[in-house]
Write a protein that holds these residues in place. Sequence first.
Motif, short mmCIF file in Angstrom:
data_model
loop_
_atom_site.label_atom_id
_atom_site.label_comp_id
_atom_site.label_asym_id
_atom_site.label_seq_id
_atom_site.Cartn_x
_atom_site.Cartn_y
_atom_site.Cartn_z
N ASP A 5 0.83 -1.20 0.00
CA ASP A 5 0.00 0.00 0.00
C ASP A 5 0.87 1.26 0.00
N LEU A 6 1.91 1.26 -0.87
CA LEU A 6 2.80 2.43 -0.95
C LEU A 6 2.89 2.89 -2.39
N ASP A 7 3.02 4.19 -2.61
CA ASP A 7 3.15 4.72 -3.96
C ASP A 7 4.58 4.48 -4.46
N HIS A 8 4.70 4.21 -5.78
CA HIS A 8 6.03 3.88 -6.30
C HIS A 8 7.02 5.04 -6.11
N MET A 20 -4.04 -3.48 1.73
CA MET A 20 -4.02 -2.74 3.00
C MET A 20 -3.86 -3.74 4.16
N ILE A 21 -2.89 -3.52 5.02
CA ILE A 21 -2.68 -4.39 6.17
C ILE A 21 -3.68 -3.99 7.27
N ASN A 22 -4.38 -5.00 7.84
CA ASN A 22 -5.44 -4.61 8.79
C ASN A 22 -4.87 -4.10 10.11
N GLY A 23 -5.66 -3.31 10.81
CA GLY A 23 -5.24 -2.60 12.01
C GLY A 23 -4.74 -3.54 13.09
N ASP A 24 -5.39 -4.71 13.24
CA ASP A 24 -4.97 -5.64 14.30
C ASP A 24 -3.52 -6.10 14.08
N ILE A 25 -3.19 -6.36 12.82
CA ILE A 25 -1.82 -6.83 12.52
C ILE A 25 -0.82 -5.70 12.81
N LYS A 26 -1.19 -4.47 12.40
CA LYS A 26 -0.30 -3.33 12.67
C LYS A 26 -0.10 -3.18 14.18
N ASN A 27 -1.20 -3.23 14.93
CA ASN A 27 -1.12 -3.06 16.39
C ASN A 27 -0.28 -4.17 17.02
#
Lengths: 84, 84
Positions: free
Chosen positions: A37-40, B1-8
């Motif tokens: 989810d990052l821009d190139h 998009m990585i979900n919030g639980d994984i980020k936390n």
Amino acid sequence: MINGDIKNSFLLLFGKNLEAYRKKKKLSYRELAQNCDLDHSYISKIEKGEVNVTLETLLELMKGLNISAKDLFDFDFDINKLNS
Amino acid sequence: MINGDIKNSFLLLFGKNLEAYRKKKKLSYRELAQNCDLDHSYISKIEKGEVNVTLETLLELMKGLNISAKDLFDFDFDINKLNS
């Protein structure tokens, strides 16, 4: 206070290591950007040492390259410079 | 998009690993804060997984604990969760 040159060299080393992993995986900026989810153009700035990357961005890079956080810090950096 | 639980969970794992190193070095928050340019309450927040830490803050923690970046990421985290 850690001086600016040391901070910049750490960010650049991180960026060069990221570039090496991206090339090892034969991914262009756009292909890596599609995996995460990052821009190139942001990835390109990170590789030039221009971004004070956060843990959440590390997660995106780990996802995009399918590597661990330790891999992302797999470069030589003399920690004694920090306390000199 | 990585979900919030994984980020936390990643931020918390990072914080718990930091706490383990601080205790291994027998440093209080205030003693670690004196070794680097971070406030002791900020260090406490990082250990609780409440901070999206940046590379420059990593450098301060490396300085304060005299450990490498790879040590700061020396914890188990399943990267396959990122692509599931």
